[in-house]
Write a protein that holds these residues in place. Structure first.
Motif, PDB file in Angstrom:
ATOM      1  N   UNK A 138      -1.884 -16.312 -24.568  1.00 38.88           N
ATOM      2  CA  UNK A 138      -2.349 -16.334 -23.182  1.00 38.88           C
ATOM      3  C   UNK A 138      -3.060 -15.014 -22.878  1.00 38.88           C
ATOM      4  N   UNK A 139      -4.204 -15.094 -22.221  1.00 41.00           N
ATOM      5  CA  UNK A 139      -4.956 -13.903 -21.854  1.00 41.00           C
ATOM      6  C   UNK A 139      -4.901 -13.707 -20.345  1.00 41.00           C
ATOM      7  N   UNK A 140      -5.355 -12.553 -19.877  1.00 43.71           N
ATOM      8  CA  UNK A 140      -5.401 -12.308 -18.434  1.00 43.71           C
ATOM      9  C   UNK A 140      -6.372 -13.290 -17.777  1.00 43.71           C
ATOM     10  N   UNK A 141      -7.368 -13.722 -18.518  1.00 46.22           N
ATOM     11  CA  UNK A 141      -8.305 -14.730 -17.989  1.00 46.22           C
ATOM     12  C   UNK A 141      -7.571 -16.021 -17.640  1.00 46.22           C
ATOM     13  N   UNK A 142      -6.665 -16.464 -18.513  1.00 45.98           N
ATOM     14  CA  UNK A 142      -5.931 -17.702 -18.254  1.00 45.98           C
ATOM     15  C   UNK A 142      -5.027 -17.555 -17.038  1.00 45.98           C
ATOM     16  N   UNK A 143      -4.459 -16.375 -16.822  1.00 50.01           N
ATOM     17  CA  UNK A 143      -3.630 -16.133 -15.634  1.00 50.01           C
ATOM     18  C   UNK A 143      -4.495 -16.193 -14.372  1.00 50.01           C
ATOM     19  N   UNK A 144      -5.655 -15.547 -14.422  1.00 47.36           N
ATOM     20  CA  UNK A 144      -6.533 -15.488 -13.253  1.00 47.36           C
ATOM     21  C   UNK A 144      -7.072 -16.868 -12.877  1.00 47.36           C
ATOM     22  N   UNK A 145      -7.136 -17.787 -13.829  1.00 44.46           N
ATOM     23  CA  UNK A 145      -7.617 -19.140 -13.523  1.00 44.46           C
ATOM     24  C   UNK A 145      -6.724 -19.840 -12.506  1.00 44.46           C
ATOM     25  N   UNK A 146      -5.445 -19.418 -12.422  1.00 39.70           N
ATOM     26  CA  UNK A 146      -4.524 -20.013 -11.466  1.00 39.70           C
ATOM     27  C   UNK A 146      -4.369 -19.139 -10.221  1.00 39.70           C
ATOM     28  N   UNK A 147      -5.189 -18.068 -10.151  1.00 41.66           N
ATOM     29  CA  UNK A 147      -5.140 -17.171  -8.998  1.00 41.66           C
ATOM     30  C   UNK A 147      -6.475 -17.107  -8.262  1.00 41.66           C
ATOM     31  N   UNK A 148      -7.468 -17.881  -8.703  1.00 39.88           N
ATOM     32  CA  UNK A 148      -8.807 -17.793  -8.135  1.00 39.88           C
ATOM     33  C   UNK A 148      -9.357 -19.194  -7.896  1.00 39.88           C
ATOM     34  N   UNK A 149      -9.564 -19.543  -6.627  1.00 37.85           N
ATOM     35  CA  UNK A 149     -10.188 -20.812  -6.262  1.00 37.85           C
ATOM     36  C   UNK A 149     -11.664 -20.558  -6.013  1.00 37.85           C
ATOM     37  N   UNK A 150     -12.499 -20.871  -7.008  1.00 39.65           N
ATOM     38  CA  UNK A 150     -13.928 -20.615  -6.886  1.00 39.65           C
ATOM     39  C   UNK A 150     -14.655 -21.882  -6.463  1.00 39.65           C
ATOM     40  N   UNK A 151     -15.920 -21.745  -6.113  1.00 43.22           N
ATOM     41  CA  UNK A 151     -16.683 -22.858  -5.553  1.00 43.22           C
ATOM     42  C   UNK A 151     -17.167 -23.853  -6.604  1.00 43.22           C
ATOM     43  N   UNK A 152     -17.268 -23.416  -7.870  1.00 45.27           N
ATOM     44  CA  UNK A 152     -17.851 -24.286  -8.891  1.00 45.27           C
ATOM     45  C   UNK A 152     -16.830 -25.205  -9.553  1.00 45.27           C
ATOM     46  N   UNK A 153     -15.553 -24.942  -9.398  1.00 43.13           N
ATOM     47  CA  UNK A 153     -14.531 -25.775 -10.039  1.00 43.13           C
ATOM     48  C   UNK A 153     -14.227 -27.004  -9.200  1.00 43.13           C
ATOM     49  N   UNK A 154     -13.848 -28.106  -9.842  1.00 45.63           N
ATOM     50  CA  UNK A 154     -13.473 -29.316  -9.089  1.00 45.63           C
ATOM     51  C   UNK A 154     -12.278 -29.035  -8.176  1.00 45.63           C
ATOM     52  N   UNK A 155     -12.326 -29.506  -6.958  1.00 45.76           N
ATOM     53  CA  UNK A 155     -11.253 -29.225  -6.002  1.00 45.76           C
ATOM     54  C   UNK A 155      -9.973 -29.986  -6.341  1.00 45.76           C
ATOM     55  N   UNK A 156     -10.068 -31.028  -7.178  1.00 46.86           N
ATOM     56  CA  UNK A 156      -8.849 -31.748  -7.549  1.00 46.86           C
ATOM     57  C   UNK A 156      -8.093 -31.056  -8.684  1.00 46.86           C
ATOM     58  N   UNK A 157      -8.652 -29.984  -9.250  1.00 45.50           N
ATOM     59  CA  UNK A 157      -8.010 -29.255 -10.336  1.00 45.50           C
ATOM     60  C   UNK A 157      -7.262 -28.038  -9.792  1.00 45.50           C
ATOM     61  N   UNK A 158      -6.082 -27.805 -10.333  1.00 48.39           N
ATOM     62  CA  UNK A 158      -5.309 -26.631  -9.921  1.00 48.39           C
ATOM     63  C   UNK A 158      -5.896 -25.354 -10.517  1.00 48.39           C
TER      64      UNK A 158
END
Length: 647
Positions: A150-170
């Motif tokens: 696990x990298x810090x990038x993988x942790x941040x993926x669950x801490x950052x709601x960005x505009x380009x990601x599908x809203x149905x994805x956590x």
């Protein structure tokens, strides 16, 4: 306000192009609001924060203006300890990271050796910046079966709601996204990942690697000797050696009889003594080589022992550093009622400057905290380098010991030849002597081959025993890991229940726009499936999916503020408050809920919101920077500041 570790707080973001500063703003605890018109650069700043912390951005995530910048400087506090992260802006997002222990102001004049450079990916000889950040946050470096760690990038993926990601994805969207990796990240942040499991998994992977190496080495040996036949068993080899020694004794006896007759000739003594003298010189030379090789072995063994003690001292210093920091936080400033030297009562005077109340020496606690990050990283690097050197020394010792054993075998053979030649001088007919000596030479060579076979058979035996022991250890570790993982079920259930309760509260506080949000009874979410349902419903309007995703992230954060066992870094970024046509009133209501949750929390945290329509009730101190517009964007390309200027 108390602090639960891990805790990540961004204090300052600086974006540079050459020596020009294009963005320089300070952040604070609690809610931070970045406001501005659409297309004015708010998402660019959020992406800079994500990238500066170690996140990956693909080409589509970089704006045109962002790619004109050179470096991102990020001052942050990791569990209360300040550090500056610096990354060069790269389209591939796989650039290295430089870390300085201290504040941004101090980093500007710090020498280059005060910065530690970490690559994007780990290697055998160097750790990655993810490992360094996890160490500063006191989070385990977790490896996931079938994928990389696990990298810090993988942790941040669950801490950052960005505009380009599908809203149905956590999670923030990513092309390669294994289910077990998402599940491991979610469980880790929920505090359901036991450190002992991590350590046992690391040990199990190490033993599995050793098992694979031992199996490969055995296959190589059997391939060379044509398979593991019976001729390579120790019993057969021992019998073969006894037969050869018996045959050698018989030939030596025959040679003694043959030489007895020949010795009567005066010339034979000279020949015998000359051969004996040459063999004696060979034995002497072999003895010198043995002493030198033994000295090399002793020297490497001493280096191994000395370095082991040094590594133990470094680890003790790391542990003592953490204990000292904890003690300083708990005890605080020590004050004496009486002077410890003369026992006179100490006057309690107030001083504007923090200083020792006895000797009045100024206390520079901030500088001490600044140095903690640098010291921890430096000691950790020393430990890793020393352990790598230990591996090299161990390999060298093994090689030297093998060379020593080989020289000892040669010395024993030559010493026996010398003993045979130094026995009762005898002679016989020259031709018979030559024939017997040739046979003895063949037997000696066969004995050498047998000795080599003994070493090879011993090695096969050692490898087979090692492989069997590793099999047993791997099975035992697997059983223990399974047992611990079962015990974590209760922890994960408790964490998810707390998150669910918070999500329901936020949904009930939403405006009445979605029937299933008005009075939900249960919310189910899966990190592995990257999905969330409300009362088993999966279909929602586009704007309601935005609210649901944001409610999940905020509910997750709130749960981490309520329960110290979470490994969530108490940090969150949201850039979707106006996505998918969400109306202004609904966005304002959500912002109001987030601020209320933050105000009620008694634990240090940070939420960074980006919005084009800020709620009118937001206090001015919560805003970060000015209101950006299309003409005056977040990045100051028109009026850049000079490097070193005040923010």
């Amino acid at each position: 306000m108390i602090r639960y570790d891990p805790c990540l707080i961004i204090k300052r973001l600086v974006v540079k192009r050459g020596t020009a500063i294009l963005y320089d703003e300070a952040f604070h605890h609690g809610v931070n609001v970045i406001r501005g018109d659409n297309s004015s650069g708010k998402s660019t700043i959020m992406n800079f924060l994500f990238f500066g912390l170690g996140g990956d951005l693909d080409r589509s995530s970089w704006s045109e203006h962002a790619l004109l910048c050179d470096h991102v400087w990020l001052e942050a506090e990791f569990n209360g300890n300040p550090a500056v992260l610096r990354r060069q802006i790269d389209v591939s997002s796989q650039s290295a990271m430089e870390i300085f222990g201290g504040r941004y102001a101090a980093s500007l004049s710090a020498p280059i050796e005060a910065w530690k450079r970490y690559p994007y990916a780990r290697s055998k000889n160097q750790e990655s910046f993810s490992q360094a950040i996890f160490r500063l946050l006191d989070m385990p470096d977790v490896a996931v079966e079938g994928t990389s760690s696990i990298t810090i990038h993988q942790i941040l993926r669950l801490l950052y709601a960005d505009q380009l990601s599908p809203t149905e994805s956590l999670f923030r969207f990513e092309g390669f996204d294994p289910e077990n990796l998402r599940e491991a990240v979610g469980n880790l942040l929920c505090g359901a990942f036991d450190t002992e499991i991590y350590e046992l998994q690391q040990t199990k992977r190490l033993k599995e690697r050793e098992h694979t190496e031992a199996s490969a080495e055995l296959r190589s040996i059997f391939r060379v000797i044509g398979g593991g036949d019976e001729s390579m068993t120790l019993d057969w080899i021992e019998q073969r050696r006894k037969t050869l020694f018996k045959e050698r004794e018989d030939r030596s006896a025959q040679l003694s009889v043959a030489e007895e007759a020949f010795y009567s000739a005066q010339s034979s003594e000279k020949i015998t003594l000359q051969a004996q003298n040459e063999l004696y010189k060979q034995v002497q030379k072999l003895q010198v080589n043995l002493r030198e090789k033994q000295a090399e072995v002793d020297s490497v063994e001493f280096e191994l022992s000395d370095s082991a003690s040094f590594i133990k001292t470094l680890n003790s210093r790391l542990e003592a550093l953490r204990d000292a920091e904890l003690a300083a936080e708990v005890v605080g400033t020590v004050r004496f009622g009486t002077c410890p030297a003369c026992y006179v009562e100490v006057l309690d005077e107030d001083h504007a400057v923090a200083a020792c109340h006895l000797c009045k020496t100024p206390l520079d606690t901030e500088r001490a905290r600044d140095r903690i990050v640098g010291i921890v990283n430096e000691l950790s690097i020393q430990v890793r380098q020393s352990e790598r050197l230990q591996e090299i020394r161990a390999g060298r010792l093994k090689s030297l010991q093998a060379q020593l054993a080989e020289q000892q075998a040669i010395w024993r053979m030559k010493a026996k030849e010398l003993a045979d030649l130094s026995s009762v001088p005898t002679s016989k007919v020259r031709e018979e002597i030559r024939d017997l000596q040739r046979r003895l030479g063949y037997i000696d060579k066969s004995i050498e081959d047998v000795e080599a076979q003994v070493r090879l058979a011993n090695k096969i035996g050692d490898l087979s025993a090692k492989k069997a022991q590793l099999d047993q250890d791997i099975q035992s570790l697997g059983t223990r890991i399974s047992s611990l993982q079962l015990s974590q079920t209760d922890r994960l259930r408790t964490a998810k229940a707390r998150i669910e309760k918070n999500i329901i509260k936020i949904l009930r506080g939403d405006l009445k726009r979605q029937d299933s949000f008005e009075n939900p009874e249960h919310v189910r979410f899966s990190f592995a499936k990257n999905s969330i349902t409300v009362d088993d419903h999966t279909y929602f309007s586009a704007s309601s999916r935005v609210v649901l995703k944001a409610a999940f992230l905020v509910g997750f954060l709130e749960a981490a503020l309520q329960d110290q066992k979470f490994r969530h870094p108490r940090f969150l970024m949201i850039d979707i408050t106006e996505d998918k046509g969400i109306e202004q009133a609904r966005s304002h209501n959500f912002q109001k809920q987030v601020i209320e949750i933050s105000d009620q929390a008694q634990v240090e945290h940070q939420v960074i919101l980006a919005t084009a329509m800020p709620w009118s009730g937001i206090r001015p101190e919560l805003f970060v920077g000015k209101h950006s517009t299309l003409q005056q964007g977040t990045l100051g390309f028109l009026t850049p500041k000079v490097d070193g200027a005040n923010p």
